[in-house]
Design a protein around this motif. Structure first.
Motif, short mmCIF file in Angstrom:
data_model
loop_
_atom_site.label_atom_id
_atom_site.label_comp_id
_atom_site.label_asym_id
_atom_site.label_seq_id
_atom_site.Cartn_x
_atom_site.Cartn_y
_atom_site.Cartn_z
N TYR A 300 0.83 -1.20 0.00
CA TYR A 300 0.00 0.00 0.00
C TYR A 300 0.87 1.26 0.00
N GLN A 301 0.44 2.26 -0.78
CA GLN A 301 1.12 3.55 -0.81
C GLN A 301 0.15 4.63 -0.35
N GLN A 302 0.57 5.47 0.59
CA GLN A 302 -0.28 6.54 1.10
C GLN A 302 -0.32 7.68 0.10
N ARG A 303 -1.49 7.92 -0.45
CA ARG A 303 -1.61 8.94 -1.50
C ARG A 303 -1.38 10.35 -0.97
N GLU A 304 -1.85 10.61 0.26
CA GLU A 304 -1.72 11.97 0.78
C GLU A 304 -0.27 12.34 1.08
N ASN A 305 0.61 11.33 1.21
CA ASN A 305 2.02 11.60 1.49
C ASN A 305 2.90 11.07 0.36
N LEU A 306 2.38 11.09 -0.85
CA LEU A 306 3.07 10.43 -1.95
C LEU A 306 4.47 10.97 -2.19
N LYS A 307 4.66 12.27 -2.04
CA LYS A 307 5.97 12.86 -2.33
C LYS A 307 6.92 12.81 -1.13
N PHE A 308 6.42 12.34 -0.01
CA PHE A 308 7.25 12.31 1.19
C PHE A 308 7.15 10.92 1.82
N PRO A 309 8.26 10.26 2.16
CA PRO A 309 9.62 10.79 2.04
C PRO A 309 10.11 10.76 0.60
N PRO A 310 11.16 11.51 0.29
CA PRO A 310 11.72 11.48 -1.07
C PRO A 310 12.16 10.07 -1.43
N GLY A 311 11.99 9.73 -2.68
CA GLY A 311 12.39 8.41 -3.15
C GLY A 311 11.25 7.41 -3.20
N GLN A 312 10.08 7.76 -2.64
CA GLN A 312 8.95 6.85 -2.74
C GLN A 312 8.53 6.75 -4.20
N PRO A 313 8.22 5.56 -4.70
CA PRO A 313 7.86 5.42 -6.11
C PRO A 313 6.52 6.05 -6.43
N PRO A 314 6.27 6.38 -7.67
CA PRO A 314 4.97 6.90 -8.07
C PRO A 314 3.86 5.92 -7.71
N LEU A 315 2.66 6.45 -7.49
CA LEU A 315 1.52 5.62 -7.17
C LEU A 315 1.29 4.59 -8.28
N GLY A 316 1.15 3.34 -7.89
CA GLY A 316 0.97 2.26 -8.86
C GLY A 316 2.22 1.45 -9.09
N LEU A 317 3.36 1.92 -8.56
CA LEU A 317 4.62 1.19 -8.68
C LEU A 317 5.14 0.77 -7.31
N GLY A 318 4.24 0.58 -6.36
CA GLY A 318 4.64 0.15 -5.03
C GLY A 318 5.32 -1.21 -5.06
N ALA A 319 6.10 -1.49 -4.05
CA ALA A 319 6.87 -2.73 -4.00
C ALA A 319 5.98 -3.95 -3.80
#
Length: 394
Positions: A300-319
């Motif tokens: 899961y990737q938190q959309r509201e904090n997508l740009k933080f922390p730096p280095g998080q992948p774009p939404l849809g490319l989560g690990a």
């Protein structure tokens, strides 16, 4: 998701309860060759475009793949022969080959980006699909419609439902997966699109579908009536059971696969994806493969904090992107496909998108998400499934 320079149209691009009181059709009458561990063959690449190739469905006879495609829009000064960058429906043999294209061809469409997607072919040749129009370069659509036509005469066809709209008190502006129940009945997932900035820039140029539910449509003459299927709120994808008396679906940001009777009612969880250590997981885009359900799982990737922390992948490319096969009768899951590509390396195959399966359960068509700039593009690959060589996919 898509590259930040590609217009995003109508896409892209999840409670446990009491028993449903219906049969378990996956346990009997399933297509042959699906008992025991599934064997996955080497994939066949079906598409080679530099933009989005988005899987939708396979025809009832298992011979034809229907999908949406949209070219990558390069930055200036490069230009395309059609600057409106329409998204069209591609029709090709399920094993690959020459593509037939369904696009908006009238001159009135040259001033807008028109997107056709989620095509579904009925057993009688009827073609259902979603159609949207927007200002060229806009991240959101202006108008949308669920259209009914045929392969030979797809557009304009008949408009069955427009967006944005309300049904059974719930509002939505986009259509998702479409499944035919009979020649006069079908189901369609509906959702709202949220626009947000992606992980690599400050512009609000990407979209994310927020699941609303599943509608049942009934055709009568030239009209259609719609009702919401109770128990499917927040649906993020679905497919029908073999007997078409049950719906298997996932929900927005949810780690469970659910089942509900075709008429609606109390949903029941049949499988829960375990957390990855301290990392939350979710499931999406289920399709039936024989007597099992294939589903995509991802961190899961938190959309509201997508740009933080730096280095998080774009939404849809989560690990942790995987495709699993789940036995809904016993809740046993096995891994079919997994990725190990870097979500920060250009050109890397980093995640799975949506799925489509042949009626016999032998073929699974999968979107491969390929890293491009601060987002991704997709290509389609076909996998042959079976037990002990029971499936032959040519």
């Amino acid at each position: 998701m898509r590259s930040r320079t590609t217009p995003r149209i109508g896409l892209l691009l999840l409670m446990a309860g009491a028993g449903c009181g219906h049969s378990e059709p996956f346990l009997t009458g399933a297509p042959p060759g699906q008992d025991g561990p599934l064997l996955v063959g080497a994939p066949t690449r079906l598409t080679y475009g530099d933009g989005m190739d988005l899987v939708a469905s396979i025809s009832p006879d298992g011979a034809t793949l229907l999908y949406a495609f949209q070219p990558y829009k390069p930055p200036p000064p490069a230009t395309l022969s059609r600057p409106d960058v329409d998204r069209c429906i591609g029709i090709m043999p399920v094993g690959g080959g020459s593509r037939r294209e369904i696009c908006r061809a009238d001159n009135a469409g040259l001033d807008s980006t028109d997107a056709f997607e989620q095509a579904s072919l009925g057993s009688d040749g009827a073609l259902l699909y979603a159609a949207y129009a927007s200002r060229i370069g806009a991240p959101a659509v202006n108008t949308g419609a669920l259209r009914l036509g045929t392969v030979d005469a797809p557009y304009p066809g008949r408009v069955l439902l427009t967006t944005p709209n309300f049904v059974s008190g719930l509002s939505f502006d986009h259509f998702g997966a479409i499944r035919w129940i009979s020649a006069t009945s079908f189901l369609v997932e509906v959702h709202d699109q949220q626009i947000f900035s992606n992980g690599g820039n400050d512009t609000r140029s990407d979209t994310f579908p927020l699941g609303v539910g599943i509608l049942r449509g009934e055709l009568n003459g030239g009209q259609a009536t719609f009702s919401m299927v109770a128990g499917t709120d927040s649906a993020s994808g679905f497919d029908l059971s073999v007997a078409k008396d049950s719906i298997y679906f996932t929900r927005l940001d949810d780690a469970r696969l659910y089942v509900v009777a075709i008429a609606g009612g109390t949903r029941r969880a049949v499988f829960t994806e375990p957390a990855n250590g301290a990392t939350r997981r979710y499931l999406r885009d289920p399709v039936r493969i024989g007597n099992r359900v294939a589903v995509v799982g991802q961190d899961y990737q938190q959309r509201e904090n997508l740009k933080f922390p730096p280095g998080q992948p774009p939404l849809g490319l989560g690990a942790g992107s995987v495709v699993k096969a789940i036995g809904p009768g016993d809740g046993i899951a096995s891994s079919l496909l997994a990725t190990n590509g870097s979500n920060s390396t250009q050109g890397s195959f980093a995640a799975f998108g949506a799925l489509a399966a042949s009626p016999d359960g032998c073929r699974l068509v999968v979107e491969h998400r390929i890293v491009k700039e601060s987002s991704f593009t997709t290509d389609l690959y076909s996998y042959c499934l079976g037990t002990g060589g029971s499936c032959v996919c040519s």
